[in-house]
Design a protein around this motif. Sequence first.
Motif, PDB file in Angstrom:
ATOM      1  N   ALA A   1      -4.424   1.228   3.212  1.00 44.55           N
ATOM      2  CA  ALA A   1      -4.306   0.124   4.164  1.00 44.55           C
ATOM      3  C   ALA A   1      -5.660  -0.179   4.814  1.00 44.55           C
ATOM      4  CB  ALA A   1      -3.263   0.465   5.229  1.00 44.55           C
ATOM      5  N   ASP A   2      -6.427   0.876   5.122  1.00 40.50           N
ATOM      6  CA  ASP A   2      -7.735   0.701   5.765  1.00 40.50           C
ATOM      7  C   ASP A   2      -8.733  -0.022   4.868  1.00 40.50           C
ATOM      8  OD1 ASP A   2      -6.844   1.931   8.033  1.00 40.50           O
ATOM      9  OD2 ASP A   2      -7.668   3.909   7.538  1.00 40.50           O
TER      10      ASP A   2
ATOM     11  N   LEU B   1      -8.124  -2.504   2.961  1.00 45.14           N
ATOM     12  CA  LEU B   1      -7.740  -3.898   2.692  1.00 45.14           C
ATOM     13  C   LEU B   1      -8.774  -4.888   3.206  1.00 45.14           C
ATOM     14  CD1 LEU B   1      -3.945  -3.982   3.552  1.00 45.14           C
ATOM     15  CD2 LEU B   1      -4.999  -4.121   1.301  1.00 45.14           C
TER      16      LEU B   1
ATOM     17  N   GLU C   1      -1.869  -8.294   5.596  1.00 42.38           N
ATOM     18  CA  GLU C   1      -1.252  -7.287   6.452  1.00 42.38           C
ATOM     19  C   GLU C   1      -0.700  -6.214   5.525  1.00 42.38           C
ATOM     20  OE1 GLU C   1      -0.977  -7.013   9.784  1.00 42.38           O
ATOM     21  OE2 GLU C   1      -2.295  -8.738   9.970  1.00 42.38           O
ATOM     22  N   PRO C   2      -0.876  -4.929   5.871  1.00 38.54           N
ATOM     23  CA  PRO C   2      -0.362  -3.885   4.982  1.00 38.54           C
ATOM     24  C   PRO C   2       1.152  -3.722   5.085  1.00 38.54           C
ATOM     25  CG  PRO C   2      -1.385  -2.893   6.918  1.00 38.54           C
ATOM     26  CD  PRO C   2      -1.589  -4.375   7.038  1.00 38.54           C
TER      27      PRO C   2
ATOM     28  N   LEU D   1       3.557  -0.728   3.998  1.00 35.88           N
ATOM     29  CA  LEU D   1       3.589   0.624   3.438  1.00 35.88           C
ATOM     30  C   LEU D   1       4.881   0.813   2.642  1.00 35.88           C
ATOM     31  CD1 LEU D   1       1.803   3.188   3.531  1.00 35.88           C
ATOM     32  CD2 LEU D   1       3.215   3.968   5.443  1.00 35.88           C
TER      33      LEU D   1
ATOM     34  N   GLU E   1      -2.052   5.242   4.322  1.00 38.01           N
ATOM     35  CA  GLU E   1      -2.837   4.672   5.421  1.00 38.01           C
ATOM     36  C   GLU E   1      -4.261   4.373   4.954  1.00 38.01           C
ATOM     37  OE1 GLU E   1      -1.999   4.385   8.803  1.00 38.01           O
ATOM     38  OE2 GLU E   1       0.082   5.041   8.573  1.00 38.01           O
TER      39      GLU E   1
ATOM     40  N   VAL F   1       0.847  -1.199   0.000  1.00 41.33           N
ATOM     41  CA  VAL F   1       0.000   0.000   0.000  1.00 41.33           C
ATOM     42  C   VAL F   1       0.878   1.243   0.000  1.00 41.33           C
ATOM     43  CG1 VAL F   1      -1.913  -1.159   1.161  1.00 41.33           C
ATOM     44  CG2 VAL F   1      -0.185   0.029   2.527  1.00 41.33           C
TER      45      VAL F   1
END
Length: 176
Positions: free
Chosen positions: A103-104, A106, A111-112, A114, A100, A97
């Motif tokens: 990531a949210d 997903l 698991e993200p 970054l 953030e 990703v």
Amino acid sequence: MRDRLPDTIDAAFLASSGKGTGREYCGDLSIVGMQRLAASLADTDAPDLQVRLHIGRDAGGVQCLEGEIQGVLHLTCQRCLGRVEFPVQRTFRLALVHSEAEADRLTDGYEPLLLEDERLVVREVVEDELLLALPDFPQHSEAETCTLPEYRDDQETVTVDEKPNPFAALASLKRN
Ligand SMILES: [Zn+2]
């Protein structure tokens, strides 16, 4: 097709690759030089890890890095402070990703990870996963294989007994 494990993986190609496609890498990786990991290890004399990585886009279009790490780490037994061999078999599934917010969004199962830029440093990804795999309280599986602290205390008591001990008299008074 499998490629040799590189130092870094350029994820930029994912933007133009189709869903369900990717590249696979496989190879050995030494833990020597992994500073954060070394702080939790008894030593870094363990044989190289076997690492398999797959980077691509899944059927839903998520850019992902999946992998498997196998090997052995040398930890310090928290019961006897001796060395204990800890077998590692870690599989992971990370979504690449860039924010953030991304990531949210997903879905479950990822698991993200970054990305600062499109370049993945393989050693750092593997080190992060190894740190997550470490037990909170490493110890020998069988208590008998430990050199127990109680045993060492007994030896100390023998040597202390040869000298007058001002606390010994006090201790016996308390027991009575
Ligand atoms: Zn032990």
